[in-house]
Motif scaffolding. Structure first.
Motif, PDB file in Angstrom:
ATOM      1  N   ASP A 114       0.831  -1.212   0.000  1.00  0.00           N
ATOM      2  CA  ASP A 114       0.000   0.000   0.000  1.00  0.00           C
ATOM      3  C   ASP A 114       0.860   1.255   0.000  1.00  0.00           C
ATOM      4  O   ASP A 114       0.509   2.253  -0.647  1.00  0.00           O
ATOM      5  CB  ASP A 114      -0.935  -0.003   1.211  1.00  0.00           C
ATOM      6  N   LEU A 115       1.983   1.221   0.722  1.00  0.00           N
ATOM      7  CA  LEU A 115       2.878   2.384   0.749  1.00  0.00           C
ATOM      8  C   LEU A 115       3.489   2.629  -0.624  1.00  0.00           C
ATOM      9  O   LEU A 115       3.549   3.780  -1.088  1.00  0.00           O
ATOM     10  CB  LEU A 115       3.971   2.169   1.792  1.00  0.00           C
ATOM     11  N   VAL A 120       3.338   5.665  -5.915  1.00  0.00           N
ATOM     12  CA  VAL A 120       3.014   5.720  -7.342  1.00  0.00           C
ATOM     13  C   VAL A 120       1.958   6.781  -7.599  1.00  0.00           C
ATOM     14  O   VAL A 120       2.045   7.563  -8.551  1.00  0.00           O
ATOM     15  CB  VAL A 120       2.535   4.342  -7.830  1.00  0.00           C
ATOM     16  N   LEU A 121       0.941   6.834  -6.733  1.00  0.00           N
ATOM     17  CA  LEU A 121      -0.121   7.817  -6.911  1.00  0.00           C
ATOM     18  C   LEU A 121       0.400   9.239  -6.708  1.00  0.00           C
ATOM     19  O   LEU A 121      -0.095  10.183  -7.329  1.00  0.00           O
ATOM     20  CB  LEU A 121      -1.268   7.542  -5.938  1.00  0.00           C
ATOM     21  N   LEU A 122       1.397   9.396  -5.838  1.00  0.00           N
ATOM     22  CA  LEU A 122       1.962  10.738  -5.625  1.00  0.00           C
ATOM     23  C   LEU A 122       2.595  11.287  -6.892  1.00  0.00           C
ATOM     24  O   LEU A 122       2.670  12.505  -7.074  1.00  0.00           O
ATOM     25  CB  LEU A 122       3.005  10.692  -4.501  1.00  0.00           C
ATOM     26  N   GLN A 123       3.041  10.388  -7.764  1.00  0.00           N
ATOM     27  CA  GLN A 123       3.626  10.832  -9.026  1.00  0.00           C
ATOM     28  C   GLN A 123       2.610  11.591  -9.866  1.00  0.00           C
ATOM     29  O   GLN A 123       2.970  12.477 -10.658  1.00  0.00           O
ATOM     30  CB  GLN A 123       4.164   9.640  -9.806  1.00  0.00           C
ATOM     31  N   LEU A 124       1.318  11.256  -9.716  1.00  0.00           N
ATOM     32  CA  LEU A 124       0.280  11.954 -10.467  1.00  0.00           C
ATOM     33  C   LEU A 124       0.180  13.415 -10.076  1.00  0.00           C
ATOM     34  O   LEU A 124      -0.337  14.239 -10.829  1.00  0.00           O
ATOM     35  CB  LEU A 124      -1.080  11.271 -10.245  1.00  0.00           C
ATOM     36  N   MET A 125       0.645  13.758  -8.870  1.00  0.00           N
ATOM     37  CA  MET A 125       0.552  15.129  -8.385  1.00  0.00           C
ATOM     38  C   MET A 125       1.770  15.966  -8.748  1.00  0.00           C
ATOM     39  O   MET A 125       1.807  17.157  -8.446  1.00  0.00           O
ATOM     40  CB  MET A 125       0.380  15.126  -6.866  1.00  0.00           C
ATOM     41  N   GLY A 152      11.950   9.471 -24.591  1.00  0.00           N
ATOM     42  CA  GLY A 152      10.933   8.571 -24.080  1.00  0.00           C
ATOM     43  C   GLY A 152      11.211   7.962 -22.722  1.00  0.00           C
ATOM     44  O   GLY A 152      10.265   7.601 -22.007  1.00  0.00           O
ATOM     45  N   LEU A 153      12.478   7.838 -22.325  1.00  0.00           N
ATOM     46  CA  LEU A 153      12.830   7.121 -21.104  1.00  0.00           C
ATOM     47  C   LEU A 153      12.126   7.646 -19.849  1.00  0.00           C
ATOM     48  O   LEU A 153      11.649   6.840 -19.033  1.00  0.00           O
ATOM     49  CB  LEU A 153      14.346   7.140 -20.918  1.00  0.00           C
ATOM     50  N   PRO A 154      12.015   8.951 -19.630  1.00  0.00           N
ATOM     51  CA  PRO A 154      11.334   9.412 -18.412  1.00  0.00           C
ATOM     52  C   PRO A 154       9.851   9.059 -18.352  1.00  0.00           C
ATOM     53  O   PRO A 154       9.239   9.177 -17.279  1.00  0.00           O
ATOM     54  CB  PRO A 154      11.517  10.941 -18.476  1.00  0.00           C
ATOM     55  N   TYR A 155       9.262   8.614 -19.467  1.00  0.00           N
ATOM     56  CA  TYR A 155       7.826   8.316 -19.503  1.00  0.00           C
ATOM     57  C   TYR A 155       7.538   6.815 -19.575  1.00  0.00           C
ATOM     58  O   TYR A 155       6.382   6.429 -19.763  1.00  0.00           O
ATOM     59  CB  TYR A 155       7.193   9.005 -20.716  1.00  0.00           C
ATOM     60  N   PHE A 156       8.552   5.995 -19.429  1.00  0.00           N
ATOM     61  CA  PHE A 156       8.338   4.559 -19.555  1.00  0.00           C
ATOM     62  C   PHE A 156       7.395   4.020 -18.487  1.00  0.00           C
ATOM     63  O   PHE A 156       6.631   3.084 -18.733  1.00  0.00           O
ATOM     64  CB  PHE A 156       9.676   3.812 -19.493  1.00  0.00           C
ATOM     65  N   ALA A 157       7.462   4.562 -17.292  1.00  0.00           N
ATOM     66  CA  ALA A 157       6.568   4.139 -16.211  1.00  0.00           C
ATOM     67  C   ALA A 157       5.498   5.208 -16.025  1.00  0.00           C
ATOM     68  O   ALA A 157       5.811   6.365 -15.748  1.00  0.00           O
ATOM     69  CB  ALA A 157       7.348   3.932 -14.916  1.00  0.00           C
ATOM     70  N   SER A 158       4.245   4.828 -16.183  1.00  0.00           N
ATOM     71  CA  SER A 158       3.131   5.771 -16.085  1.00  0.00           C
ATOM     72  C   SER A 158       2.294   5.456 -14.859  1.00  0.00           C
ATOM     73  O   SER A 158       1.701   4.378 -14.755  1.00  0.00           O
ATOM     74  CB  SER A 158       2.265   5.690 -17.346  1.00  0.00           C
ATOM     75  N   ALA A 159       2.232   6.408 -13.928  1.00  0.00           N
ATOM     76  CA  ALA A 159       1.414   6.221 -12.725  1.00  0.00           C
ATOM     77  C   ALA A 159      -0.062   6.124 -13.081  1.00  0.00           C
ATOM     78  O   ALA A 159      -0.804   5.332 -12.488  1.00  0.00           O
ATOM     79  CB  ALA A 159       1.652   7.384 -11.758  1.00  0.00           C
ATOM     80  N   PHE A 160      -0.491   6.906 -14.058  1.00  0.00           N
ATOM     81  CA  PHE A 160      -1.890   6.852 -14.470  1.00  0.00           C
ATOM     82  C   PHE A 160      -2.242   5.495 -15.061  1.00  0.00           C
ATOM     83  O   PHE A 160      -3.304   4.916 -14.774  1.00  0.00           O
ATOM     84  CB  PHE A 160      -2.171   7.962 -15.480  1.00  0.00           C
ATOM     85  N   GLY A 161      -1.359   4.957 -15.893  1.00  0.00           N
ATOM     86  CA  GLY A 161      -1.599   3.654 -16.481  1.00  0.00           C
ATOM     87  C   GLY A 161      -1.637   2.551 -15.429  1.00  0.00           C
ATOM     88  O   GLY A 161      -2.488   1.649 -15.486  1.00  0.00           O
ATOM     89  N   ILE A 162      -0.726   2.609 -14.458  1.00  0.00           N
ATOM     90  CA  ILE A 162      -0.712   1.617 -13.379  1.00  0.00           C
ATOM     91  C   ILE A 162      -1.997   1.678 -12.575  1.00  0.00           C
ATOM     92  O   ILE A 162      -2.611   0.654 -12.260  1.00  0.00           O
ATOM     93  CB  ILE A 162       0.515   1.830 -12.478  1.00  0.00           C
ATOM     94  N   PHE A 163      -2.419   2.889 -12.241  1.00  0.00           N
ATOM     95  CA  PHE A 163      -3.650   3.055 -11.463  1.00  0.00           C
ATOM     96  C   PHE A 163      -4.858   2.539 -12.239  1.00  0.00           C
ATOM     97  O   PHE A 163      -5.701   1.820 -11.700  1.00  0.00           O
ATOM     98  CB  PHE A 163      -3.838   4.526 -11.106  1.00  0.00           C
TER      99      PHE A 163
END
Length: 284
Positions: A114-115, A120-125, A152-163
């Motif tokens: 959960d932490l 990950v969700l904080l990245q959206l902010m 492209g490298l900084p966008y490989f992991a998407s918090a929105f996509g994971i959520f």
């Protein structure tokens, strides 16, 4: 309360509801008009000689010369290739990494889950522009500056996509997991054969959003690239606003239409699937 009073209240409620619907429709038409007018101007200017860019005449001659001039003024073929490689690379990485992360958050129990998900969700902010300096220093230290990979490298992991995928995976009944494992499927096989097919509408919706965003991204590619061989379409368009002859709106609009045409065509082709996908994702 008398029947007359009840009828009056019902009539009043109907009138208020009708007025609200009319106001909503008027607001929608106004927003649509604000969106269509710039596009209509761009289409008119791109398909007419330069002298008609500031006036409207029904008998104005049509021409494709503006598109020819725009194509010859910049290496559009290279820009299109760079942009296609960029959005494809980012989308592929986001799909793979986002799917694995979402599956882990949705179905596995581990300490600190959960932490980690909260981080990950904080990245959206966090606005991406805040990280430009650090991202630039990182790309420079890795020796990747002025490459498509650096964009492209900084966008490989998407918090929105994971959520989005995690919320979708959590709606899948666990009985399907158990049935697949009884048949001898591994965790990755369960993910590929059970979860991914059920989440196809969400994948489509996210893919359209991701491609649209990175197709139109400008600031970060402008900063991290410096050569024609690596720059995407959005950065290549700036060549038309930095000429010594001044601004030629007919060529600029033609170049803009060529740049945005793939996105407009894709949205028109997949409009129904796009809306239905986000409606399903929202319901879940």
């Amino acid at each position: 309360m008398s029947a007359a009073g009840s009828g009056s209240n019902a009539a009043g409620g109907f009138e208020r509801g009708r007025l609200a619907a009319l106001l909503e429709a008027a607001g929608a038409w106004l927003l649509g008009l604000l969106w269509v007018l710039p596009l209509a101007y761009a289409v008119w200017t791109a398909f007419h000689p330069a002298e008609y860019s500031t006036r409207f005449e029904l008998g104005a001659p049509l021409t494709l010369q503006n598109f020819v001039n725009a194509w010859n003024a910049a290496p559009f073929a290279r820009y299109f290739l760079n942009t296609f490689l960029l959005v494809t690379m980012i989308l592929a990485a986001q799909m793979v990494l986002g799917t694995l992360a979402a599956y882990a958050f949705a179905r596995f129990e581990f300490r600190g889950r959960d932490l980690v998900f909260m981080l990950v969700l904080l990245q959206l902010m966090v606005m991406p522009d805040v990280l430009i300096v650090e991202n630039y220093n990182t790309m420079n230290a890795l020796g990747l500056r002025d490459t498509i990979l650096a964009i492209g490298l900084p966008y490989f992991a998407s918090a929105f996509g994971i959520f989005l995928l995690r919320q979708t995976f959590k709606t899948v009944p666990r009985e399907l997991d158990e049935a697949a494992r009884v048949e001898g499927a591994s965790a990755l096989q369960v993910l590929w054969k059970v979860y991914v097919p059920l989440a196809r509408p969400v994948y489509l919706a996210y893919a359209l959003v991701s491609v649209s965003h990175h197709w139109n991204n400008f600031l970060w590619p402008l900063i991290v690239t410096s050569s024609v061989e690596t720059r995407p379409l959005t950065v290549g368009l700036q060549v038309f606003s930095s000429t010594d002859q001044g601004v030629d709106w007919s060529i600029i609009t033609a170049a803009t239409l060529m740049t945005s045409a793939p996105l407009l065509l894709g949205f028109l082709l997949f409009q129904r699937q796009f809306v239905q996908s986000f409606m399903r994702a929202g319901i879940r």
